[in-house]
Every structure is written in C-alpha cells, then in structure tokens.
Design a protein around this motif. Structure first.
Motif, PDB file in Angstrom:
ATOM      1  N   PRO A  37      54.649  43.933  45.436  1.00 53.95           N
ATOM      2  CA  PRO A  37      54.342  45.286  44.960  1.00 53.95           C
ATOM      3  C   PRO A  37      52.958  45.410  44.326  1.00 53.95           C
ATOM      4  O   PRO A  37      52.245  46.374  44.592  1.00 53.95           O
ATOM      5  CB  PRO A  37      55.455  45.547  43.939  1.00 53.95           C
ATOM      6  CG  PRO A  37      56.612  44.757  44.449  1.00 53.95           C
ATOM      7  CD  PRO A  37      56.005  43.510  45.031  1.00 53.95           C
ATOM      8  N   ILE A  38      52.565  44.448  43.504  1.00 53.53           N
ATOM      9  CA  ILE A  38      51.249  44.520  42.840  1.00 53.53           C
ATOM     10  C   ILE A  38      50.548  43.175  43.016  1.00 53.53           C
ATOM     11  O   ILE A  38      51.055  42.141  42.566  1.00 53.53           O
ATOM     12  CB  ILE A  38      51.389  44.864  41.351  1.00 53.53           C
ATOM     13  CG1 ILE A  38      52.060  46.227  41.184  1.00 53.53           C
ATOM     14  CG2 ILE A  38      50.021  44.885  40.670  1.00 53.53           C
ATOM     15  CD1 ILE A  38      52.912  46.365  39.978  1.00 53.53           C
ATOM     16  N   LEU A  39      49.399  43.192  43.647  1.00 53.05           N
ATOM     17  CA  LEU A  39      48.619  41.981  43.907  1.00 53.05           C
ATOM     18  C   LEU A  39      47.337  42.014  43.087  1.00 53.05           C
ATOM     19  O   LEU A  39      46.673  43.050  42.994  1.00 53.05           O
ATOM     20  CB  LEU A  39      48.265  41.884  45.389  1.00 53.05           C
ATOM     21  CG  LEU A  39      47.326  40.740  45.796  1.00 53.05           C
ATOM     22  CD1 LEU A  39      48.007  39.383  45.614  1.00 53.05           C
ATOM     23  CD2 LEU A  39      46.857  40.912  47.244  1.00 53.05           C
ATOM     24  N   ILE A  40      46.993  40.874  42.502  1.00 46.00           N
ATOM     25  CA  ILE A  40      45.717  40.734  41.805  1.00 46.00           C
ATOM     26  C   ILE A  40      44.919  39.633  42.498  1.00 46.00           C
ATOM     27  O   ILE A  40      45.396  38.498  42.617  1.00 46.00           O
ATOM     28  CB  ILE A  40      45.923  40.405  40.312  1.00 46.00           C
ATOM     29  CG1 ILE A  40      46.642  41.567  39.626  1.00 46.00           C
ATOM     30  CG2 ILE A  40      44.578  40.129  39.631  1.00 46.00           C
ATOM     31  CD1 ILE A  40      46.950  41.346  38.170  1.00 46.00           C
ATOM     32  N   LEU A  41      43.738  39.990  42.976  1.00 48.66           N
ATOM     33  CA  LEU A  41      42.824  39.031  43.604  1.00 48.66           C
ATOM     34  C   LEU A  41      41.661  38.809  42.647  1.00 48.66           C
ATOM     35  O   LEU A  41      40.806  39.693  42.480  1.00 48.66           O
ATOM     36  CB  LEU A  41      42.324  39.554  44.952  1.00 48.66           C
ATOM     37  CG  LEU A  41      43.352  39.672  46.082  1.00 48.66           C
ATOM     38  CD1 LEU A  41      42.730  40.291  47.321  1.00 48.66           C
ATOM     39  CD2 LEU A  41      43.952  38.305  46.419  1.00 48.66           C
ATOM     40  N   ASP A  42      41.641  37.648  42.030  1.00 52.98           N
ATOM     41  CA  ASP A  42      40.623  37.345  41.037  1.00 52.98           C
ATOM     42  C   ASP A  42      39.478  36.559  41.671  1.00 52.98           C
ATOM     43  O   ASP A  42      39.706  35.648  42.474  1.00 52.98           O
ATOM     44  CB  ASP A  42      41.260  36.525  39.903  1.00 52.98           C
ATOM     45  CG  ASP A  42      40.292  36.289  38.752  1.00 52.98           C
ATOM     46  OD1 ASP A  42      39.545  37.221  38.396  1.00 52.98           O
ATOM     47  OD2 ASP A  42      40.282  35.163  38.209  1.00 52.98           O
ATOM     48  N   THR A  96      38.849  41.539  41.062  1.00 56.64           N
ATOM     49  CA  THR A  96      37.667  41.273  40.239  1.00 56.64           C
ATOM     50  C   THR A  96      36.625  40.603  41.127  1.00 56.64           C
ATOM     51  O   THR A  96      36.962  39.754  41.957  1.00 56.64           O
ATOM     52  CB  THR A  96      37.982  40.371  39.032  1.00 56.64           C
ATOM     53  OG1 THR A  96      38.215  39.029  39.476  1.00 56.64           O
ATOM     54  CG2 THR A  96      39.204  40.865  38.275  1.00 56.64           C
ATOM     55  N   SER A  97      35.374  40.998  40.938  1.00 56.24           N
ATOM     56  CA  SER A  97      34.309  40.442  41.776  1.00 56.24           C
ATOM     57  C   SER A  97      32.974  40.518  41.053  1.00 56.24           C
ATOM     58  O   SER A  97      32.714  41.473  40.310  1.00 56.24           O
ATOM     59  CB  SER A  97      34.223  41.209  43.102  1.00 56.24           C
ATOM     60  OG  SER A  97      33.159  40.715  43.896  1.00 56.24           O
ATOM     61  N   ASN A  98      32.139  39.501  41.269  1.00 58.64           N
ATOM     62  CA  ASN A  98      30.770  39.546  40.731  1.00 58.64           C
ATOM     63  C   ASN A  98      29.780  40.036  41.780  1.00 58.64           C
ATOM     64  O   ASN A  98      28.573  39.920  41.602  1.00 58.64           O
ATOM     65  CB  ASN A  98      30.350  38.177  40.188  1.00 58.64           C
ATOM     66  CG  ASN A  98      30.449  37.082  41.236  1.00 58.64           C
ATOM     67  OD1 ASN A  98      30.733  37.357  42.401  1.00 58.64           O
ATOM     68  ND2 ASN A  98      30.222  35.846  40.819  1.00 58.64           N
ATOM     69  N   LEU A  99      30.301  40.588  42.874  1.00 59.03           N
ATOM     70  CA  LEU A  99      29.451  41.115  43.942  1.00 59.03           C
ATOM     71  C   LEU A  99      29.265  42.619  43.803  1.00 59.03           C
ATOM     72  O   LEU A  99      30.187  43.335  43.402  1.00 59.03           O
ATOM     73  CB  LEU A  99      30.071  40.824  45.308  1.00 59.03           C
ATOM     74  CG  LEU A  99      30.317  39.357  45.691  1.00 59.03           C
ATOM     75  CD1 LEU A  99      31.007  39.291  47.047  1.00 59.03           C
ATOM     76  CD2 LEU A  99      29.019  38.577  45.710  1.00 59.03           C
ATOM     77  N   SER A 100      28.083  43.084  44.159  1.00 57.86           N
ATOM     78  CA  SER A 100      27.888  44.531  44.304  1.00 57.86           C
ATOM     79  C   SER A 100      28.513  44.940  45.639  1.00 57.86           C
ATOM     80  O   SER A 100      28.861  44.081  46.467  1.00 57.86           O
ATOM     81  CB  SER A 100      26.394  44.864  44.297  1.00 57.86           C
ATOM     82  OG  SER A 100      25.774  44.292  45.450  1.00 57.86           O
ATOM     83  N   GLY A 139      31.518  36.285  33.330  1.00 56.43           N
ATOM     84  CA  GLY A 139      31.672  36.345  31.875  1.00 56.43           C
ATOM     85  C   GLY A 139      31.626  37.736  31.296  1.00 56.43           C
ATOM     86  O   GLY A 139      31.304  37.913  30.121  1.00 56.43           O
ATOM     87  N   ALA A 140      31.975  38.761  32.105  1.00 57.64           N
ATOM     88  CA  ALA A 140      31.941  40.141  31.614  1.00 57.64           C
ATOM     89  C   ALA A 140      33.315  40.643  31.172  1.00 57.64           C
ATOM     90  O   ALA A 140      33.438  41.794  30.764  1.00 57.64           O
ATOM     91  CB  ALA A 140      31.373  41.067  32.689  1.00 57.64           C
ATOM     92  N   GLY A 141      34.356  39.807  31.289  1.00 51.70           N
ATOM     93  CA  GLY A 141      35.691  40.211  30.845  1.00 51.70           C
ATOM     94  C   GLY A 141      36.575  40.768  31.937  1.00 51.70           C
ATOM     95  O   GLY A 141      37.642  41.327  31.650  1.00 51.70           O
ATOM     96  N   LYS A 142      36.168  40.637  33.183  1.00 51.09           N
ATOM     97  CA  LYS A 142      36.932  41.196  34.292  1.00 51.09           C
ATOM     98  C   LYS A 142      38.292  40.505  34.444  1.00 51.09           C
ATOM     99  O   LYS A 142      39.327  41.167  34.585  1.00 51.09           O
ATOM    100  CB  LYS A 142      36.142  41.053  35.600  1.00 51.09           C
ATOM    101  CG  LYS A 142      34.748  41.651  35.551  1.00 51.09           C
ATOM    102  CD  LYS A 142      34.022  41.521  36.876  1.00 51.09           C
ATOM    103  CE  LYS A 142      33.836  40.080  37.320  1.00 51.09           C
ATOM    104  NZ  LYS A 142      32.974  39.304  36.391  1.00 51.09           N
ATOM    105  N   THR A 143      38.281  39.173  34.424  1.00 50.70           N
ATOM    106  CA  THR A 143      39.534  38.427  34.573  1.00 50.70           C
ATOM    107  C   THR A 143      40.465  38.681  33.396  1.00 50.70           C
ATOM    108  O   THR A 143      41.688  38.748  33.567  1.00 50.70           O
ATOM    109  CB  THR A 143      39.245  36.923  34.712  1.00 50.70           C
ATOM    110  OG1 THR A 143      38.494  36.701  35.918  1.00 50.70           O
ATOM    111  CG2 THR A 143      40.536  36.114  34.785  1.00 50.70           C
TER     112      THR A 143
END
Length: 276
Positions: A192-197, A229-233, A138-142
């Motif tokens: 060309p451009i990949l997004i891994l959510d 985007t990731s919620n992991l450190s 819920g931090a706005g990453k996606t």
C-alpha cells in the motif's frame, strides 16, 4: 492359620504397594520442583486471549506483536525507528551566514507539513499522490521519510521502506540465489505505501532502469503512493533514470526541495563532540 504361601504372597503385595507409594510421592515432588516454562506475557501466558469468567478478550500483547511484525516486514533500519515528526529540529535550517534568509527554514517546514498531510491522508485513503523530497546529502530527507513510515506503522498501516542501492543489489543477486526476482518486485509494486530512499546517481544499467520504471509505473497506474528521497534534480533524474520514469514521478508525486547550509549529520557530530 495362614499358610506359608499366603504369608509370602501377602508380604510380596505389601512390598509392591510400598514401592508404588514411594514412586508416586517422588513423581509428585519432581513435578512440583520442575521449573515452570517462562512466558513473555503474564496476563495471558502467551495464549493471546484473556478469559474473564464466561467471556474472552484479546490480550494487549497481541497488539504489540502486530506492531513488531509491521516494523519487521517494513525492513526499516534500526537507526531510523526513532525518527518522529516531533523530533524534527528546525535549527539546522537556519542560515548563520544569512540569518535573515528564510528560504531554508521555509522549505523545510513545507516539507514537514506535506509529510504530516501525507500521513493523515493515507490513514483515510492511501490511494493518491506520493511525495518526493529532493536536496543535497544531509538535508533531513531520510529523517522525514522514516518519520512518515513510523507514523503510519503506529496506525497499523502496511509500509515497505527500501534503500534503492540495496534494492538494486538484491535484484542483481536473484540471479545467483533462490530468491525470486518477481517476488521482490511484486512486494515493491503492490505494498500500500512504498518508500524509496536515496534514489541517487547510482550505476544504473538499462536492466535496473527498467526495474525502477516497472515499480513506479505500476504504482502510478494503481494510484498507490510512493515516498521518494533523492539528491538529484529533475534534470539529473532524467539523465540517470530516463525520461519516462522521471515523467511518471512528476505525475504521481508532490515535490519538495530541502536544503541546508551544512550537512546535518556533520552538525550533529560536531554538537556531540563539543559535549565531551
């Protein structure tokens, strides 16, 4: 004087002519009354080309069709199609308990500016560093990742938006269906451009870790940018994905941490309910 035979033959021919005339008239009436086939574009009548005297030019509807194809092949969820940088609301990053603490807002603006810069760079040359947005749920990453995808597709760039848990489910399902695992992996590797959510703490097996590594490693070597985007450190990422995958992500991405005092989706829900 005409013979009876000639009279009968003449009458017969006249009757045939009348019938033919009636049939022709009926066919014309039917033809005129038939509904015309519907068209989506009144300018070119779905031909894709507008004829102007002796010249021809592509119709504007072809641009719309190309855009629709780009969005469809990007596999973006319907709810993300309206995400835009201009709609990024900074109020969610202002702390109420620490109103003078600028960290949340400063970090969010850094991530926003980096996302804009990523789009600008990809429009000139998409080879280069990717982008990793980390932080809690819920931090706005996606939202920012989807804004990147939409901005690029509006400029007719090829983008593939994959939600990692869904990707892993699809890869597992290839064993039970006719879908080819290599086709799915090749699409993720070569776009060309990949997004891994949502590269989060999923139930990774050695098999799924190897698939993720295969995608990340290929794209790093080919200098194809990936937005993650990731919620992991980084420490947690190393634990769940392994050292070699995490190392390649660090090498191939700029990393920005986003944080909020309260889940943005929860804030939006509360704002919506107050209006009722």
């Amino acid at each position: 004087m005409k013979s009876l035979k000639d009279i009968m033959q003449e009458n017969y021919l006249n009757e045939l002519k009348k019938k033919r005339d009636i049939t022709d008239d009926t066919q014309v009436d039917i033809s005129n009354n038939l509904p015309k086939p519907s068209v989506n574009c009144s300018l070119c009548e779905d031909r894709g080309i507008i004829f102007d005297g002796t010249s021809a030019r592509p119709c504007t509807c072809m641009q719309q069709k190309r855009m629709e194809n780009l969005f469809r092949h990007a596999r973006m969820a319907r709810g993300l199609l309206n995400c835009r940088f201009d709609n990024f609301n900074t109020k969610y990053y202002q702390s109420s308990s620490k109103p003078h603490d600028p960290n949340y807002l400063e970090n969010a603006l850094k991530a926003l500016n980096a996302s804009r810069e990523f789009v600008d760079r990809c429009l000139n040359d998409y080879h280069g560093l990717g982008l990793m947005l980390t932080g809690p749920v819920g931090a706005g990453k996606t939202f920012l990742a989807a804004s990147i995808a939409n901005a690029l597709m509006e400029k007719e760039q090829q983008v593939l938006f994959l939600v990692v848990p869904d990707l892993l489910d699809q890869l597992r399902a290839t064993y039970k269906t006719d879908e080819n695992e290599m086709d799915l992996l090749d699409s993720a590797r070569e776009i060309p451009i990949l997004i891994l959510d949502d590269l989060g703490a999923h139930n990774y097996t050695e098999w799924t870790r190897n698939r993720i590594y295969s995608i990340i490693n290929y794209r790093m070597n080919e200098q194809l940018p990936t937005v993650i985007t990731s919620n992991l450190s980084l420490e947690e990422m190393e634990e769940h994905l392994g050292l070699r995958t995490t190392s390649r992500l660090i090498q191939s991405c700029r990393i920005f941490k986003m944080d909020v005092e309260q889940d943005i989706r929860l804030r939006q829900y509360q704002d919506r309910e107050r209006k009722k």
